[in-house]
Design a protein around this motif. Structure first.
Motif, mmCIF file in Angstrom:
data_model
loop_
_atom_site.group_PDB
_atom_site.id
_atom_site.type_symbol
_atom_site.label_atom_id
_atom_site.label_comp_id
_atom_site.label_asym_id
_atom_site.label_seq_id
_atom_site.Cartn_x
_atom_site.Cartn_y
_atom_site.Cartn_z
ATOM 1 N N THR A 22 0.987 -1.191 -0.161
ATOM 2 C CA THR A 22 0.000 -0.078 0.393
ATOM 3 C C THR A 22 1.034 0.687 0.048
ATOM 4 O OG1 THR A 22 -0.046 -0.034 2.548
ATOM 5 C CG2 THR A 22 -2.007 -0.896 1.070
ATOM 6 N N GLU A 23 2.063 1.081 0.360
ATOM 7 C CA GLU A 23 2.859 2.339 0.659
ATOM 8 C C GLU A 23 3.785 2.713 -0.851
ATOM 9 O OE1 GLU A 23 7.196 3.509 2.548
ATOM 10 O OE2 GLU A 23 5.848 2.457 3.685
ATOM 11 N N THR A 24 3.579 1.928 -1.061
ATOM 12 C CA THR A 24 4.318 2.155 -2.526
ATOM 13 C C THR A 24 3.107 2.316 -3.768
ATOM 14 O OG1 THR A 24 6.114 0.223 -2.861
ATOM 15 C CG2 THR A 24 5.021 0.939 -4.754
ATOM 16 N N ALA A 25 1.476 1.685 -3.699
ATOM 17 C CA ALA A 25 0.349 2.094 -4.484
ATOM 18 C C ALA A 25 0.008 3.608 -4.335
ATOM 19 C CB ALA A 25 -0.204 0.833 -3.919
ATOM 20 N N LEU A 26 0.312 4.252 -2.579
ATOM 21 C CA LEU A 26 -0.111 5.559 -2.476
ATOM 22 C C LEU A 26 0.632 6.791 -2.824
ATOM 23 C CD1 LEU A 26 -2.012 7.505 -0.338
ATOM 24 C CD2 LEU A 26 -0.480 7.046 1.028
ATOM 25 N N ARG A 27 2.320 6.028 -3.154
ATOM 26 C CA ARG A 27 3.277 6.621 -3.604
ATOM 27 C C ARG A 27 3.281 7.183 -5.399
ATOM 28 N NH1 ARG A 27 8.253 4.655 -4.154
ATOM 29 N NH2 ARG A 27 7.600 3.627 -2.325
ATOM 30 N N LEU A 28 2.853 6.411 -6.124
ATOM 31 C CA LEU A 28 2.643 6.068 -7.197
ATOM 32 C C LEU A 28 0.910 7.018 -7.557
ATOM 33 C CD1 LEU A 28 3.570 2.154 -8.111
ATOM 34 C CD2 LEU A 28 4.420 4.891 -9.032
ATOM 35 N N LEU A 29 0.673 6.585 -6.779
ATOM 36 C CA LEU A 29 -1.186 7.380 -7.299
ATOM 37 C C LEU A 29 -0.843 8.564 -6.954
ATOM 38 C CD1 LEU A 29 -3.379 5.060 -5.644
ATOM 39 C CD2 LEU A 29 -3.883 6.083 -7.641
ATOM 40 N N LEU A 30 -0.203 9.663 -5.771
ATOM 41 C CA LEU A 30 0.449 10.904 -5.798
ATOM 42 C C LEU A 30 1.285 11.909 -6.575
ATOM 43 C CD1 LEU A 30 0.743 11.004 -1.476
ATOM 44 C CD2 LEU A 30 -1.396 11.698 -2.886
ATOM 45 N N HIS A 45 0.826 2.733 -15.442
ATOM 46 C CA HIS A 45 1.031 1.503 -16.076
ATOM 47 C C HIS A 45 1.780 1.239 -14.274
ATOM 48 C CE1 HIS A 45 2.691 -1.045 -18.437
ATOM 49 N NE2 HIS A 45 3.969 -1.506 -17.772
ATOM 50 N N ASN A 46 2.421 1.970 -14.310
ATOM 51 C CA ASN A 46 2.928 0.658 -12.915
ATOM 52 C C ASN A 46 2.128 1.155 -11.721
ATOM 53 O OD1 ASN A 46 5.412 0.636 -13.943
ATOM 54 N ND2 ASN A 46 6.091 3.312 -13.109
ATOM 55 N N ILE A 47 1.279 1.838 -11.481
ATOM 56 C CA ILE A 47 0.000 1.082 -10.812
ATOM 57 C C ILE A 47 -0.726 0.306 -11.156
ATOM 58 C CG2 ILE A 47 -2.210 2.645 -9.361
ATOM 59 C CD1 ILE A 47 -1.545 4.803 -10.158
ATOM 60 N N LEU A 48 -1.221 -0.014 -12.428
ATOM 61 C CA LEU A 48 -2.033 -0.833 -12.170
ATOM 62 C C LEU A 48 -1.251 -2.698 -12.558
ATOM 63 C CD1 LEU A 48 -3.874 0.600 -15.632
ATOM 64 C CD2 LEU A 48 -4.889 -0.241 -12.986
ATOM 65 N N ILE A 49 0.011 -2.166 -12.664
ATOM 66 C CA ILE A 49 1.008 -3.371 -12.926
ATOM 67 C C ILE A 49 1.192 -4.182 -11.277
ATOM 68 C CG2 ILE A 49 3.420 -4.721 -12.188
ATOM 69 C CD1 ILE A 49 3.399 -2.792 -15.342
ATOM 70 N N VAL A 64 -9.777 -0.826 -4.371
ATOM 71 C CA VAL A 64 -8.925 0.761 -4.626
ATOM 72 C C VAL A 64 -8.886 1.160 -5.177
ATOM 73 C CG1 VAL A 64 -9.424 2.529 -1.479
ATOM 74 C CG2 VAL A 64 -10.472 0.170 -2.057
ATOM 75 N N VAL A 65 -7.199 0.934 -4.649
ATOM 76 C CA VAL A 65 -6.145 1.591 -5.596
ATOM 77 C C VAL A 65 -6.497 0.889 -7.577
ATOM 78 C CG1 VAL A 65 -3.651 1.113 -6.523
ATOM 79 C CG2 VAL A 65 -3.910 0.731 -4.402
ATOM 80 N N LYS A 66 -6.999 0.624 -7.542
ATOM 81 C CA LYS A 66 -7.455 1.031 -8.943
ATOM 82 C C LYS A 66 -8.921 1.811 -9.392
ATOM 83 C CE LYS A 66 -6.480 -3.841 -10.566
ATOM 84 N NZ LYS A 66 -7.261 -5.193 -11.415
ATOM 85 N N TYR A 67 -9.336 1.282 -8.108
ATOM 86 C CA TYR A 67 -10.470 3.079 -8.619
ATOM 87 C C TYR A 67 -10.018 3.871 -8.076
ATOM 88 C CZ TYR A 67 -14.417 5.723 -6.737
ATOM 89 O OH TYR A 67 -15.473 6.385 -6.449
#
Length: 82
Positions: free
Chosen positions: A8-16, A35-39, A52-55
């Motif tokens: 989740t930490e990496t996902a949040l960083r990528l989303l931001l 692209h990295n988020i979806l991977i 939630v990340v995909k949303y």
């Protein structure tokens, strides 16, 4: 359940970072972050965190390209607190 393995930490960083790129008008860089988020999200497709990340990734795409959902009502397809 393997959902705790989702990073989740990496996902949040990528989303931001993606949101910042969109705000700066750099859609090429935003696309690379998406692209990295979806991977990352596809590594654990059944986890709640992944959905939630995909949303939120979908929301960023809509913001970047000025797309609006068919309905004006807010719908959250993932139960945020299972």
């Amino acid at each position: 359940m393997d959902s705790y393995l989702f990073d989740t930490e990496t996902a949040l960083r990528l989303l931001l970072s993606c949101a910042e790129a969109i705000e700066d008008g750099d859609l090429k860089r935003a696309d690379a972050f998406l692209h990295n988020i979806l991977i990352l999200a596809d590594e654990r497709p059944d986890s709640y965190q992944s959905r939630v990340v995909k949303y939120f990734a979908d929301a960023l795409v809509r913001r970047a390209y000025g797309l609006h959902p068919a309905s004006s009502y807010f719908t959250f397809l993932v139960d945020p607190a299972p």
